[in-house]
Structure formats: C-alpha cells, structure tokens
Design an enzyme around this catalytic site. Structure first.
Site, PDB file in Angstrom:
ATOM      1  N   VAL A  89      45.931  14.981  46.563  1.00  0.00           N
ATOM      2  CA  VAL A  89      46.317  16.310  47.054  1.00  0.00           C
ATOM      3  C   VAL A  89      46.009  16.316  48.549  1.00  0.00           C
ATOM      4  O   VAL A  89      44.880  16.049  48.949  1.00  0.00           O
ATOM      5  CB  VAL A  89      45.517  17.417  46.324  1.00  0.00           C
ATOM      6  CG1 VAL A  89      45.765  18.770  46.958  1.00  0.00           C
ATOM      7  CG2 VAL A  89      45.852  17.436  44.839  1.00  0.00           C
ATOM      8  N   HIS A  91      42.051  20.088  35.072  1.00  0.00           N
ATOM      9  CA  HIS A  91      42.235  18.677  34.663  1.00  0.00           C
ATOM     10  C   HIS A  91      43.427  18.536  33.712  1.00  0.00           C
ATOM     11  O   HIS A  91      44.224  17.607  33.831  1.00  0.00           O
ATOM     12  CB  HIS A  91      40.990  18.162  33.931  1.00  0.00           C
ATOM     13  CG  HIS A  91      39.816  17.833  34.795  1.00  0.00           C
ATOM     14  ND1 HIS A  91      39.903  17.095  35.947  1.00  0.00           N
ATOM     15  CD2 HIS A  91      38.486  18.111  34.636  1.00  0.00           C
ATOM     16  CE1 HIS A  91      38.681  16.949  36.470  1.00  0.00           C
ATOM     17  NE2 HIS A  91      37.806  17.563  35.686  1.00  0.00           N
ATOM     18  N   GLY A 115      31.968  20.796  29.710  1.00  0.00           N
ATOM     19  CA  GLY A 115      33.302  20.737  29.124  1.00  0.00           C
ATOM     20  C   GLY A 115      33.963  19.425  29.459  1.00  0.00           C
ATOM     21  O   GLY A 115      33.443  18.658  30.274  1.00  0.00           O
ATOM     22  N   ASP A 153      42.170  12.497  45.857  1.00  0.00           N
ATOM     23  CA  ASP A 153      42.499  13.285  44.655  1.00  0.00           C
ATOM     24  C   ASP A 153      44.012  13.503  44.561  1.00  0.00           C
ATOM     25  O   ASP A 153      44.473  14.309  43.748  1.00  0.00           O
ATOM     26  CB  ASP A 153      41.752  14.625  44.664  1.00  0.00           C
ATOM     27  CG  ASP A 153      42.158  15.509  45.836  1.00  0.00           C
ATOM     28  OD1 ASP A 153      42.885  15.031  46.740  1.00  0.00           O
ATOM     29  OD2 ASP A 153      41.757  16.690  45.859  1.00  0.00           O
ATOM     30  N   GLU A 177      38.401  22.870  33.650  1.00  0.00           N
ATOM     31  CA  GLU A 177      38.952  21.971  32.610  1.00  0.00           C
ATOM     32  C   GLU A 177      40.466  22.140  32.471  1.00  0.00           C
ATOM     33  O   GLU A 177      41.179  21.159  32.285  1.00  0.00           O
ATOM     34  CB  GLU A 177      38.267  22.206  31.262  1.00  0.00           C
ATOM     35  CG  GLU A 177      36.764  21.952  31.246  1.00  0.00           C
ATOM     36  CD  GLU A 177      36.332  20.629  31.835  1.00  0.00           C
ATOM     37  OE1 GLU A 177      37.122  19.669  31.819  1.00  0.00           O
ATOM     38  OE2 GLU A 177      35.198  20.561  32.334  1.00  0.00           O
ATOM     39  N   HIS A 185      39.018  15.535  40.369  1.00  0.00           N
ATOM     40  CA  HIS A 185      37.913  16.122  41.124  1.00  0.00           C
ATOM     41  C   HIS A 185      38.224  16.034  42.621  1.00  0.00           C
ATOM     42  O   HIS A 185      38.836  15.078  43.085  1.00  0.00           O
ATOM     43  CB  HIS A 185      36.600  15.399  40.809  1.00  0.00           C
ATOM     44  CG  HIS A 185      36.116  15.674  39.419  1.00  0.00           C
ATOM     45  ND1 HIS A 185      35.599  14.698  38.615  1.00  0.00           N
ATOM     46  CD2 HIS A 185      36.090  16.833  38.702  1.00  0.00           C
ATOM     47  CE1 HIS A 185      35.261  15.251  37.445  1.00  0.00           C
ATOM     48  NE2 HIS A 185      35.553  16.533  37.471  1.00  0.00           N
TER      49      HIS A 185
HETATM   50  N1  ARG Z   1      31.307  18.616  34.539  1.00  0.00           N
HETATM   51  C1  ARG Z   1      32.494  19.144  33.938  1.00  0.00           C
HETATM   52  C2  ARG Z   1      33.716  18.270  34.270  1.00  0.00           C
HETATM   53  O1  ARG Z   1      33.703  17.411  35.109  1.00  0.00           O
HETATM   54  C3  ARG Z   1      32.707  20.616  34.265  1.00  0.00           C
HETATM   55  C4  ARG Z   1      32.244  21.171  35.555  1.00  0.00           C
HETATM   56  C5  ARG Z   1      32.473  22.679  35.587  1.00  0.00           C
HETATM   57  N2  ARG Z   1      31.761  23.347  36.656  1.00  0.00           N
HETATM   58  C6  ARG Z   1      31.444  24.642  36.643  1.00  0.00           C
HETATM   59  N3  ARG Z   1      30.849  25.193  37.667  1.00  0.00           N
HETATM   60  N4  ARG Z   1      31.677  25.436  35.633  1.00  0.00           N
HETATM   61  O2  ARG Z   1      34.784  18.399  33.676  1.00  0.00           O
HETATM   62 ZN    ZN Z   2      35.797  17.758  35.891  1.00  0.00          ZN
HETATM   63 CA    CA Z   3      42.613  15.406  49.221  1.00  0.00          CA
END
Ligand code: ARG
Ligand code: ZN
Ligand code: CA
Length: 234
Positions: free
Chosen positions: A168, A149, A106, A166, A146, A155
């Site tokens: 935080v 974000h 995503g 991050d 997502e 992250h």
């Molecule tokens: N790689 C994606 C991102 O950075 C989603 C990671 C979602 N991880 C999960 N365990 N569902 O946005």
């Molecule tokens: Zn992500």
């Molecule tokens: Ca932190």
C-alpha cells in the site's frame, strides 16, 4: 455476516447486544464515521480512506462446547472439533467468537484460502464494546483489524524491516509494530509511522483509520473476477 458463538462457560455466551456493538464498530470504521476520527494527526488526514463497505447480521449460531480454548489451528471452524462449521462462505463473512487462548486477540484468513475455513476468529474478551470486552481491547478494533486482513490488508509495517512493504503506497514504511498508545510523531524508517492505522498493533482507543490505498486494495476484491467478487456489491 454469520456470527458463531462458541461458549464453554455461560458467561462466554455473549449477548446479542455485544454482537450488535461489534457490527456497529465495523460499519463506523469501514465508513470513516467513527467518533474518534478527529484524533488522526493532520499529517495523515488527507490519507483517510472510506471503504464504503457495509456489514449486516444474517444469523447468530450459539453452541456450547467442551473446549476451554481453541488455539489458532481452525478447530473452532469445525463441528467435529467442538467448533461450528462455516456457512455459505461465498456470500457471508463468518465470524467465530470463542476463547482462542495464548493471549491472542484474533486471527483471520486472507482471500484465496480454503472456503471451509474462510472468515475471522475473535477472542471472546476482545469482541464488541460491552459485555465480556476487556480494556484496552474493548472498542471493537480487533474485529476491524481482522476483517482488514480478511479483505487482504497486511500489517502496516509489512511484517519486516524498512524495505518490507504492505503493498500500500500511502502507508509510511516502518520496521516494527507499535503497541499501547504512542505519541505522535513516532518515527521509524525516516518517517512518522501511521500508528493510528487499524493494521498496526496499538490499543483499540489509539487506532482510528484505514488509508485510501488500503481502501483501494480492499475494494479491488469486489470487482468482477476479484477474490471476493461473490459478495454483494451495489
Ligand atoms: N494480534 C492480532 C493480529 O495480528 C490482532 C491485533 C488487534 N489489535 C487491537 N488493538 N485490537 O491479527
Ligand atoms: Zn493482524
Ligand atoms: Ca506502505
């Protein structure tokens, strides 16, 4: 929220029940009512954040497309590219579900971007908890990650080395993503990583929390003058 389902094959035209399953996970995870919260190690239980943000479904748009995959260039968000145009992004979270390709689960747009592309995109196989959802990404946590974000979360490792943040304070520093289902403690940068945070890269079954600092960062968007001020906040 508005859910846009883009399907090429009929099996990608996911069921209403699969859509509802994703919304249920969002409501649990953002309100710390997820049934696996007890898996958070005691080091971090005081840091668990309840955002008190609720999600409800307003409309489902289903569209068949000749596109077999969309990539990450936002084609999925435009009728003219075989996708589906955004609807009222000032008041609705738009979620597009379709085949992204390239093994990408995503992606999301941070606050402050173009309104024509505002929202999150989730791969058909990583959305919700039933139907086309595929292990180990079948617990709806790609959606949680997502939307995190979309609500301004980075992250957890700050996408860099130990000194990258991050923004935080209660998420421990790390210098890398964690994958799979790490044992606790997994330590980097002189402290145990919060590998069970939704903003790490672990499997769906191995992430269970936002922190209080992340909650504060998300909720700051909804105050007067905040980037997502136009959304209903009781
Ligand atoms: N790689 C994606 C991102 O950075 C989603 C990671 C979602 N991880 C999960 N365990 N569902 O946005
Ligand atoms: Zn992500
Ligand atoms: Ca932190």
């Amino acid at each position: 929220m508005i859910v846009h389902v883009l399907y090429n094959t009929s099996s990608q035209n996911i069921s209403d029940s699969q859509i509802v399953s994703q919304i249920l996970v969002l409501n649990e995870d953002f309100n710390a009512t997820n049934g696996d919260l007890n898996l958070v190690p005691s080091e971090f239980t005081d840091n668990i954040g309840n955002t008190e943000i609720e999600f409800s479904l307003s409309q489902i748009i289903r569209k068949q497309t000749s596109r077999t995959s969309f990539g990450t260039n936002d084609d999925i968000k435009f009728n003219s590219q075989g996708g589906s145009d955004v609807i009222s992004p000032q008041t609705y979270l738009n979620i597009w579900v379709g085949n992204i390709g390239g093994g990408i689960l995503g992606y999301a747009q941070f606050p402050g971007g173009s309104s024509s592309t505002d929202g999150v995109v989730i791969g058909t196989n990583y959305f919700g908890t039933n139907g086309t959802a595929t292990s180990p990404f079948d617990k709806g946590r790609t959606g949680t990650h997502e939307v995190g974000h979309w609500l301004n979360l980075r992250h957890i490792w700050g996408d860099g080395r130990c000194n990258r943040d991050d923004f935080v304070s209660d998420t421990p520093k790390s210098d890398r993503p964690n994958y799979g289902c790490p044992n606790y403690p997994t330590s980097h940068c002189r402290s145990a990583d919060m590998t069970m945070n939704y903003m790490d890269y672990t499997n769906d079954a191995c992430m269970q929390m936002f922190s209080i600092g992340q909650k504060d960062r998300m909720r700051a968007l909804f105050v007067e003058g905040g980037a997502r001020d136009s959304f209903y906040a009781p």
